[in-house]
Structures are given as C-alpha cells and as structure tokens.
Design a protein around this motif. Structure first.
Motif, short mmCIF file in Angstrom:
data_model
loop_
_atom_site.label_atom_id
_atom_site.label_comp_id
_atom_site.label_asym_id
_atom_site.label_seq_id
_atom_site.Cartn_x
_atom_site.Cartn_y
_atom_site.Cartn_z
N GLU A 87 0.83 -1.21 0.00
CA GLU A 87 0.00 0.00 0.00
C GLU A 87 0.87 1.26 0.00
O GLU A 87 0.56 2.23 -0.68
CB GLU A 87 -0.96 0.01 1.19
N ILE A 88 1.94 1.25 0.76
CA ILE A 88 2.84 2.41 0.79
C ILE A 88 3.44 2.64 -0.59
O ILE A 88 3.43 3.77 -1.11
CB ILE A 88 3.94 2.24 1.87
N ASN A 89 3.93 1.58 -1.22
CA ASN A 89 4.56 1.73 -2.54
C ASN A 89 3.57 2.21 -3.60
O ASN A 89 3.88 3.09 -4.40
CB ASN A 89 5.21 0.41 -2.97
N LYS A 90 2.37 1.66 -3.60
CA LYS A 90 1.34 2.05 -4.56
C LYS A 90 0.95 3.52 -4.34
O LYS A 90 0.83 4.30 -5.29
CB LYS A 90 0.12 1.12 -4.42
N THR A 91 0.76 3.89 -3.08
CA THR A 91 0.36 5.25 -2.74
C THR A 91 1.46 6.26 -3.08
O THR A 91 1.18 7.33 -3.60
CB THR A 91 -0.02 5.32 -1.24
N LEU A 92 2.69 5.88 -2.81
CA LEU A 92 3.84 6.75 -3.14
C LEU A 92 3.87 7.05 -4.64
O LEU A 92 4.11 8.19 -5.05
CB LEU A 92 5.15 6.05 -2.79
N GLN A 93 3.64 6.03 -5.44
CA GLN A 93 3.65 6.18 -6.90
C GLN A 93 2.61 7.23 -7.32
O GLN A 93 2.90 8.12 -8.11
CB GLN A 93 3.33 4.81 -7.52
N ILE A 94 1.41 7.15 -6.76
CA ILE A 94 0.33 8.10 -7.08
C ILE A 94 0.72 9.51 -6.65
O ILE A 94 0.55 10.48 -7.40
CB ILE A 94 -1.00 7.68 -6.40
#
Length: 188
Positions: free
Chosen positions: A6-13
């Motif tokens: 979730e952190i990695n996906k959110t960071l990308q956004i």
C-alpha cells in the motif's frame, strides 16, 4: 498485499501528482504531495472549496516539520510530546510548500500523526502530505470509510486498502501557536 504494498502504490500516485484517499490517525483523508501546487488545486476542486481555506498537512517527524516552518516555537515540540490525542498546530512563516496551501497570513496547519502508514508514507515521499477530511465542503465529515460519498471516491486516483473498518468520531484538536508566543485553541 500488506502495508508495504500500500505504501509503494500510494507513493507512486503521490509522485505522479495524484490524489489519494487514506486512513489517517483521525478521519479518512484526501491527500496529495503538499509541495505540488497542481495536486493541491485538484483537492480544492474535488472538495468544491476555495483555496483561501487552508488545508492540514501531515509530516513524519520534528525534522521534517522544520523544513516547512521557518521557526518552530519551542512550545510546539512540548505540545506534540504531551498531547494525548491527535493535535494539529498552526504555525507562522510556512515555507517550501505549494503556495496555494499556505494561508493568506503565511500560516500552515501541520500534524505529526501517530500512525505507522502516515509516518512511513511521509518519510518515504520525503515531503509533507495534505490531509483534509474526505467530504465535499459543507457536508459532514465521514466517520468511517462506508460514509464516504461516491463523488469523493471517484474524485481520487487511489483509495488505500487499509483500515476500512475503522470508525473515528473526531478530527484532531487544532492549536494556533504564533511566533509572538500567543496560543489560541481553534478546535478542541
């Protein structure tokens, strides 16, 4: 598919200038990179709110706080240490943030959340993250993920898949700490 995913996906956004819907230490929030003026503008548009109404930012720690506030009053660090509930502090002389995030009087509202997801997200982005309640301006603040309107859900680029069952009654307390030493309670 846990916290790191979730952190990695959110960071990308966030890095792409997108909007996120995420659980904070208080209520579900709409967020973006607080240094990205175009992303901040998208939040005002989604909330149907004029940008003279300042938004709250979350930062990972004291060190990051000092990056965005020219002079952090000593009392602020004491308040952060002793507060038993989430407390947002309004500081004078905001800096290094999107200009449309800073209030007309040069102040900024910042909180250091006691929440692992928010802490890691801010630290890994190495920037403040906007956190405003997940509602259209003038509508009630949702107490849970289930209460968030379809309009808000459709208006963000990513919905964090954590703590969706969490129910929260109250937003943070807000205290204004001016450099002149004046302390004002804005919201308890």
């Amino acid at each position: 598919m846990g916290l790191n995913h979730e952190i990695n996906k959110t960071l990308q956004i966030l890095k792409e200038g997108g909007l996120i819907l995420y659980p904070t230490d208080t209520v579900w929030g709409i967020g973006c990179d607080a240094t990205n003026e175009a992303a901040v503008k998208k939040i005002y548009e989604l909330k149907q709110r004029e940008d003279s109404k300042a938004l709250i930012c979350l930062v990972a720690d004291d060190r990051m706080l000092k990056k965005y506030v020219n002079k952090v009053p000593e009392a602020a660090l004491d308040i952060i240490d002793i507060s038993e509930k989430p407390t947002t502090i309004i500081y004078d002389e905001a800096q290094n943030l999107a200009s449309n995030l800073i209030a007309n009087d040069g102040t900024i509202a910042i909180r250091i959340p006691d929440d692992d997801f928010c802490y890691q997200l801010s630290r890994k982005l190495n920037a403040a993250i906007v956190s405003t309640s997940a509602n259209i301006s003038g509508q009630p603040t949702p107490k849970s993920y289930k209460e968030i309107t379809p309009e808000v859900l459709k208006g963000v680029d990513y919905v964090v898949n954590l703590q969706r069952e969490k129910i929260c009654d109250k937003p943070s307390s807000i205290i204004k700490l001016s450099n002149s030493g004046i302390v004002k309670i804005i919201r308890t």
